[in-house]
Write an enzyme that holds these catalytic residues in place. Structure first.
Site, mmCIF file in Angstrom:
data_model
loop_
_atom_site.group_PDB
_atom_site.id
_atom_site.type_symbol
_atom_site.label_atom_id
_atom_site.label_comp_id
_atom_site.label_asym_id
_atom_site.label_seq_id
_atom_site.Cartn_x
_atom_site.Cartn_y
_atom_site.Cartn_z
ATOM 1 N N TYR A 140 60.369 -1.443 61.538
ATOM 2 C CA TYR A 140 60.619 -0.404 62.523
ATOM 3 C C TYR A 140 59.988 -0.798 63.848
ATOM 4 C CZ TYR A 140 55.848 1.531 61.828
ATOM 5 O OH TYR A 140 54.489 1.713 61.753
ATOM 6 N N GLY A 194 53.589 2.694 58.017
ATOM 7 C CA GLY A 194 54.325 3.521 57.073
ATOM 8 C C GLY A 194 53.445 4.703 56.762
ATOM 9 N N TYR A 245 59.206 15.367 57.003
ATOM 10 C CA TYR A 245 60.660 15.434 56.843
ATOM 11 C C TYR A 245 61.357 14.598 57.914
ATOM 12 C CZ TYR A 245 65.397 17.387 56.746
ATOM 13 O OH TYR A 245 66.759 17.548 56.683
ATOM 14 N N ASN A 254 49.575 4.196 56.041
ATOM 15 C CA ASN A 254 48.556 4.530 57.036
ATOM 16 C C ASN A 254 47.449 5.374 56.409
ATOM 17 O OD1 ASN A 254 50.330 3.309 58.853
ATOM 18 N ND2 ASN A 254 51.241 5.259 59.462
ATOM 19 N N GLY A 295 49.409 12.608 61.829
ATOM 20 C CA GLY A 295 49.397 13.378 60.588
ATOM 21 C C GLY A 295 48.907 12.571 59.399
ATOM 22 N N ASP A 296 49.218 11.270 59.374
ATOM 23 C CA ASP A 296 48.797 10.416 58.265
ATOM 24 C C ASP A 296 47.279 10.287 58.232
ATOM 25 O OD1 ASP A 296 51.561 10.030 58.197
ATOM 26 O OD2 ASP A 296 51.434 8.149 59.309
ATOM 27 N N TYR A 331 64.801 1.898 63.166
ATOM 28 C CA TYR A 331 64.503 1.398 61.824
ATOM 29 C C TYR A 331 65.541 0.390 61.334
ATOM 30 C CZ TYR A 331 61.375 5.437 61.402
ATOM 31 O OH TYR A 331 60.374 6.353 61.576
#
Length: 303
Positions: A86, A30, A167, A34, A258-259, A100
């Site tokens: 997921y 998630g 997003y 993360n 990105g996390d 998901y």
């Protein structure tokens, strides 16, 4: 004085990783979860804020977070509920796709639950809160308003806020609703971590200076724009944006790129690094993460 406490707020799910039908690996992930795990591994005092069920999978996941050094005091346990799920597939280039099962997850239900107010009090009992566009989406309209109201009070007492755009159109009823929510949270944020691809569907095509200027106009003091690959624009205060590039590596799986970047950047800044150094640290961590399958890489890979 104790080290700052960071809470990451959002939705954690069970992660099923399989390239096709057959044997699969079950883990968890998630976006903000993360980030929480990587922050804890980097030595930041970190807690995760969400909701889980009272099932065996939820218990195992909570134990795994605690073993990672992530505090779970702000995780509500809702009887009779389950975590979301997921599944990940990756193509030969390492790009991933997701399926998901999350509509009835505990992390969604807490935003409409009678215990929401008390839970939000625990969520905001921190020095720094990190959340994402996915957090806003799963909260729903009533939950988002409750969050914005609570954030205003928490900010007044000195809590700081970072926002990662992330997003996901399928989580929103329409782009206009998402855009309004993003604008509301950015007016409260101290640090934003947007992506050009994330924000284009909401705000139109922008180059880096235009996107950074828009975030600064909301009142965001520090903007770190992820510009694709190991490239990030950093803008702090009145200083001109600076492009910080990392080393390019061949990805195996881009999940959590990105996390982990957000975790690397925030950990470095909390550790006293200047923005350019923090961006380099973020690039280094992300480059490690994308060379391994799944959202959470083995600890040994980070050595």
């Amino acid at each position: 004085m104790s080290e700052p406490l960071v809470h990451c707020l959002g939705e954690a799910m069970l992660e099923l990783s399989a390239p096709r039908l057959g044997p699969a690996t079950l883990s968890f992930g998630g976006d903000t979860l993360n980030t929480a795990v990587y922050l804890a591994r980097l030595g930041v005092r970190t807690g995760y804020a969400s909701a889980m069920g009272d099932d065996p999978y939820s218990a195992e996941v909570l134990a795994a977070w605690q073993a990672e050094g992530v505090a779970t005091d702000a995780v509500a346990r809702l009887p009779g509920t389950l975590p979301g799920l997921y599944a990940i597939r990756t193509d030969p280039t390492g790009e991933r796709s997701f399926s998901y099962w999350r509509e009835a997850s505990a992390a969604r239900q807490i935003w409409r639950h009678e215990s929401r107010a008390a839970w939000l009090g625990q969520v905001l009992a921190c020095d720094w809160l990190h959340l994402s566009g996915i957090t806003l989406a799963i909260a729903g309209p009533e939950g988002r308003q409750a969050l914005f109201d609570a954030l205003a009070a928490a900010k007044a007492r000195g809590m700081r806020l970072s926002f990662d755009s992330n997003y996901r159109p399928r989580l929103w009823p329409d782009a206009a609703t998402a855009k309004a929510a993003y604008e509301a949270i950015l007016r409260l944020a101290d640090l934003s971590l947007p992506g050009l691809e994330d924000e284009a569907p909401l705000f139109g095509e922008e180059d880096a200076p235009a996107l950074i200027a828009r975030h600064r106009a909301y009142g965001v003091a520090e903007v770190v724009l992820k510009a694709g690959g190991p490239r990030a624009w950093v803008s702090v205060g009145a200083d001109a944006p600076i492009l910080v590039e990392g080393a390019s590596v061949a990805p195996v799986d881009t999940t959590a790129a990105g996390d982990s970047f957000a975790a690397g950047y925030l950990a470095a800044r909390l550790g006293g690094k200047v923005p350019q150094e923090a961006a380099q640290a973020a690039h280094r961590l992300a480059s490690i993460v994308i060379q391994h399958p799944g959202a959470i890489v083995p600890k040994a890979a980070m050595a």
